[in-house]
Design a protein around this motif. Structure first.
Motif, PDB file in Angstrom:
ATOM      1  N   ASP A  27       0.722  -0.398   4.005  1.00 47.64           N
ATOM      2  CA  ASP A  27       1.267  -1.604   4.621  1.00 47.64           C
ATOM      3  C   ASP A  27       1.812  -2.528   3.529  1.00 47.64           C
ATOM      4  O   ASP A  27       2.487  -2.066   2.620  1.00 47.64           O
ATOM      5  N   HIS A  28       1.516  -3.829   3.606  1.00 49.98           N
ATOM      6  CA  HIS A  28       2.046  -4.793   2.629  1.00 49.98           C
ATOM      7  C   HIS A  28       1.082  -4.838   1.446  1.00 49.98           C
ATOM      8  O   HIS A  28       0.290  -5.772   1.295  1.00 49.98           O
ATOM      9  N   SER A  29       1.141  -3.812   0.616  1.00 52.80           N
ATOM     10  CA  SER A  29       0.141  -3.673  -0.447  1.00 52.80           C
ATOM     11  C   SER A  29       0.713  -2.784  -1.554  1.00 52.80           C
ATOM     12  O   SER A  29       1.921  -2.562  -1.631  1.00 52.80           O
ATOM     13  N   VAL A  30      -0.183  -2.309  -2.405  1.00 50.98           N
ATOM     14  CA  VAL A  30       0.188  -1.426  -3.508  1.00 50.98           C
ATOM     15  C   VAL A  30      -0.738  -0.222  -3.455  1.00 50.98           C
ATOM     16  O   VAL A  30      -1.914  -0.346  -3.095  1.00 50.98           O
ATOM     17  N   CYS A  31      -0.225   0.957  -3.787  1.00 52.26           N
ATOM     18  CA  CYS A  31      -1.061   2.157  -3.750  1.00 52.26           C
ATOM     19  C   CYS A  31      -1.014   2.891  -5.095  1.00 52.26           C
ATOM     20  O   CYS A  31      -0.187   2.601  -5.963  1.00 52.26           O
ATOM     21  N   GLU A  32      -1.914   3.841  -5.236  1.00 53.44           N
ATOM     22  CA  GLU A  32      -2.066   4.572  -6.508  1.00 53.44           C
ATOM     23  C   GLU A  32      -0.796   5.331  -6.880  1.00 53.44           C
ATOM     24  O   GLU A  32      -0.377   5.330  -8.044  1.00 53.44           O
ATOM     25  N   GLU A  33      -0.174   5.974  -5.908  1.00 50.73           N
ATOM     26  CA  GLU A  33       1.061   6.723  -6.186  1.00 50.73           C
ATOM     27  C   GLU A  33       2.162   5.790  -6.673  1.00 50.73           C
ATOM     28  O   GLU A  33       2.923   6.121  -7.585  1.00 50.73           O
ATOM     29  N   GLU A  34       2.226   4.608  -6.076  1.00 58.34           N
ATOM     30  CA  GLU A  34       3.231   3.620  -6.481  1.00 58.34           C
ATOM     31  C   GLU A  34       3.006   3.178  -7.921  1.00 58.34           C
ATOM     32  O   GLU A  34       3.955   3.055  -8.703  1.00 58.34           O
ATOM     33  N   ILE A  35       1.752   2.933  -8.283  1.00 63.00           N
ATOM     34  CA  ILE A  35       1.431   2.507  -9.646  1.00 63.00           C
ATOM     35  C   ILE A  35       1.865   3.581 -10.653  1.00 63.00           C
ATOM     36  O   ILE A  35       2.401   3.280 -11.720  1.00 63.00           O
TER      37      ILE A  35
END
Length: 223
Positions: free
Chosen positions: A203-211
């Motif tokens: 959702d409106h957040s950050v995830c491990e793959e994105e990092i």
């Protein structure tokens, strides 16, 4: 050296940094919000980087019933396109320009500075970076959108026409719908910008793959 108007948190990945990342938080947060991300980034191959996490000014936010919180500009309603706080955006643009100027005064050229931001911070990254009169190292926008887009064709600066742009978004974002971000991506591409686009199951957040993707991108633009 002129002191910027905004207070900031600073973290250096090594001594004598030769690159900088100015990271702008989202509505209602502050500079602490993305500090933990630095430890999670794979920066192997990068020079020493100074990460700057400024605190936005406080102001009443219309969509939150006038509650005073940290914000880069006012949010007038759920429609992020038709009713925008242009004056607030431009005022904060000048504050971000002050941060860029300080890094240059500390010996880091514009071409080694990345502007990054989440949500409202993403909007400020695009608002400022695409108009900046010197080429920047890159523009990193997370879970946000391009503000006052109709003014961009006349106001953008050629210096950042070829600056790498990284945009990422959650596919189930209820705050800034992914369709709004796709519109921003498409608009930038029609103006000739090369946009690296990512979506994630969040959702409106950050995830491990994105990092992981952010770290790889920073390695490319700052190596």
């Amino acid at each position: 050296m002129t002191t910027p108007s905004l207070e900031s948190i600073e973290i250096e990945s090594g001594p004598n940094p030769t690159a900088a990342v100015i990271w702008l938080h989202g509505l209602g947060a502050d500079g602490n919000d993305f500090v933990p991300i630095v430890r999670e980034l794979d920066l192997s191959g990068c020079p020493a980087i100074r990460f700057i996490f400024p605190h936005a000014p406080t102001m009443p936010v219309t969509i939150n019933y006038g509650y005073v919180m940290r914000a880069w500009y006012d949010i007038l309603g759920t429609d992020l396109t038709n009713r925008e706080d242009e004056a607030g955006l431009r005022k904060s643009q000048m504050l971000v320009e002050e941060l860029i100027a300080r890094e240059k005064a500390r010996g880091i050229p514009a071409g080694r500075i990345v502007l990054a931001g989440f949500s409202q911070g993403c909007a400020m990254t695009l608002q400022t970076g695409l108009r900046h009169p010197e080429k920047l190292a890159g523009l990193l926008g997370l879970s946000g959108y391009l503000p006052i887009h109709t003014k961009l064709p006349a106001e953008r600066h050629a210096a950042n026409q070829d600056t790498p742009v990284f945009l990422a978004h959650g596919r189930s974002d209820p705050i800034v719908p992914v369709q709004r971000a796709e519109m921003s991506r498409d608009f930038l591409q029609t103006l000739g910008y090369e946009v690296e686009w990512h979506t994630y199951p969040m959702d409106h957040s950050v995830c491990e793959e994105e990092i992981a993707d952010i770290g790889a991108w920073l390695q490319r633009v700052l190596a």
